[in-house]
Structure formats: structure tokens, C-alpha cells
Scaffold this motif. Structure first.
Motif, PDB file in Angstrom:
ATOM      1  N   LYS A  54      31.407  -6.637 -35.699  1.00  0.00           N
ATOM      2  CA  LYS A  54      30.330  -7.362 -35.357  1.00  0.00           C
ATOM      3  C   LYS A  54      30.001  -7.656 -34.105  1.00  0.00           C
ATOM      4  CE  LYS A  54      28.541 -12.055 -35.576  1.00  0.00           C
ATOM      5  NZ  LYS A  54      28.544 -12.705 -35.057  1.00  0.00           N
ATOM      6  N   GLN A  55      31.570  -7.879 -33.198  1.00  0.00           N
ATOM      7  CA  GLN A  55      31.638  -8.493 -32.129  1.00  0.00           C
ATOM      8  C   GLN A  55      31.805  -7.143 -30.816  1.00  0.00           C
ATOM      9  OE1 GLN A  55      30.743 -10.756 -32.367  1.00  0.00           O
ATOM     10  NE2 GLN A  55      32.889 -11.845 -31.028  1.00  0.00           N
ATOM     11  N   ASP A  58      28.119  -5.917 -30.614  1.00  0.00           N
ATOM     12  CA  ASP A  58      27.575  -6.551 -29.700  1.00  0.00           C
ATOM     13  C   ASP A  58      28.254  -6.683 -28.358  1.00  0.00           C
ATOM     14  OD1 ASP A  58      25.727  -8.972 -28.879  1.00  0.00           O
ATOM     15  OD2 ASP A  58      27.518 -10.046 -28.993  1.00  0.00           O
ATOM     16  N   SER A  61      26.381  -3.407 -26.652  1.00  0.00           N
ATOM     17  CA  SER A  61      25.028  -3.627 -26.879  1.00  0.00           C
ATOM     18  C   SER A  61      24.804  -4.034 -25.333  1.00  0.00           C
ATOM     19  CB  SER A  61      24.088  -4.245 -28.132  1.00  0.00           C
ATOM     20  OG  SER A  61      24.652  -5.550 -27.955  1.00  0.00           O
ATOM     21  N   LYS A  62      25.763  -4.889 -24.721  1.00  0.00           N
ATOM     22  CA  LYS A  62      25.969  -5.816 -23.331  1.00  0.00           C
ATOM     23  C   LYS A  62      26.780  -4.426 -22.871  1.00  0.00           C
ATOM     24  CE  LYS A  62      26.916  -9.998 -25.062  1.00  0.00           C
ATOM     25  NZ  LYS A  62      26.863 -11.291 -25.687  1.00  0.00           N
TER      26      LYS A  62
END
Length: 135
Positions: A54-55, A58, A61-62
Motif C-alpha cells: 500500500k505504501q 501510494d 502515485s505521488k
């Protein structure tokens, strides 16, 4: 030195446990990278593979390129010890994701496991074997 080698811009990041010894977050910042935290208090500070994924997603995506995963085992400050199966999963995760695994295991000799004998370096015994004096 590994952080300096791997971090080339603020868009480079390291997955790092939270809580952690501040040396890691400070070093990442000092060398111009981005801290990508992972944590899971709900499972007794164990390392959940779903949380790592998940991290990682994330961060991607940034626009952050995660270069490495930092693992502290046993954890400082929580004292959590990762299971052997969990450690295998971590290695597989890093291989599959192309991450460098930075394993900090300096406290490994401090783990109390009654059914296993844990060997650690003994300065005094080492000196006696080598014919050296401690003083």
C-alpha cells in the motif's frame, strides 16, 4: 553510505518503519530523499506485506521512486521481532519490487529465546583465545 548511493533526488524514497530510530528519517532528509513510512500497530508492530505494498503504491502515485526498504529487527524502539516466515516474505517483496533491502539487525544478540541458544560476540573470550589482554 548506502543512502547517499541510492538517493539522487527528492523523488527518490526509502520505505522506513514508524516508529524508528531517528537516524533513518534524518539521514533520508539529509541526503535529499523522501521518507515513505510504513507501520501497523494493530498487529503488534509486525511487518504486514499488504501495508508495504500500500505504501509503495501510494509513493509511486505521488511520483516517488522507492529505492529501498529499511527493516529494523528487532525493532527499535518497539522490540518487535519478525518471524522467519515474515523475513522470507520481505526478501521476496524486495526481489519482486526491485528494492534494495537494508536490514538493521544490531540488536539481534539481545533477543531472549528460551528454547534456542543465541550466540553473540564476547570480547573477553575473544581476547583470551587470541592471547590478548583486555586492559
Amino acid at each position: 553510505m548506502m543512502m547517499q548511493l541510492l538517493l539522487s533526488s527528492e523523488n527518490d524514497g526509502f520505505l522506513c518503519p514508524i516508529p524508528q530510530y531517528p537516524l533513518y528519517s534524518a539521514s533520508i532528509t539529509l541526503h535529499g530523499g523522501t521518507l515513505v513510512p510504513y507501520f501497523d500497530e494493530a498487529t503488534g508492530w509486525g511487518l504486514e506485506m499488504s501495508e508495504l505494498k500500500k505504501q509503495l503504491e501510494d509513493a509511486k502515485s505521488k511520483g516517488i521512486t522507492v529505492k529501498a526498504l529499511i527493516v529494523i529487527n528487532p525493532s527499535n524502539p518497539t522490540g518487535q521481532v519478525l518471524s522467519e516466515d515474515n523475513q522470507r516474505d520481505i526478501v521476496k517483496f524486495c526481489k519482486n519490487e526491485g528494492l534494495v533491502l537494508l536490514a538493521y539487525e544490531v540488536y539481534q544478540g539481545n533477543v531472549y529465546v528460551p528454547e534456542k541458544e543465541i550466540h553473540s560476540f564476547n570480547f573477553q573470550e575473544s581476547c583470551q583465545v587470541d592471547g590478548l589482554r583486555r586492559d
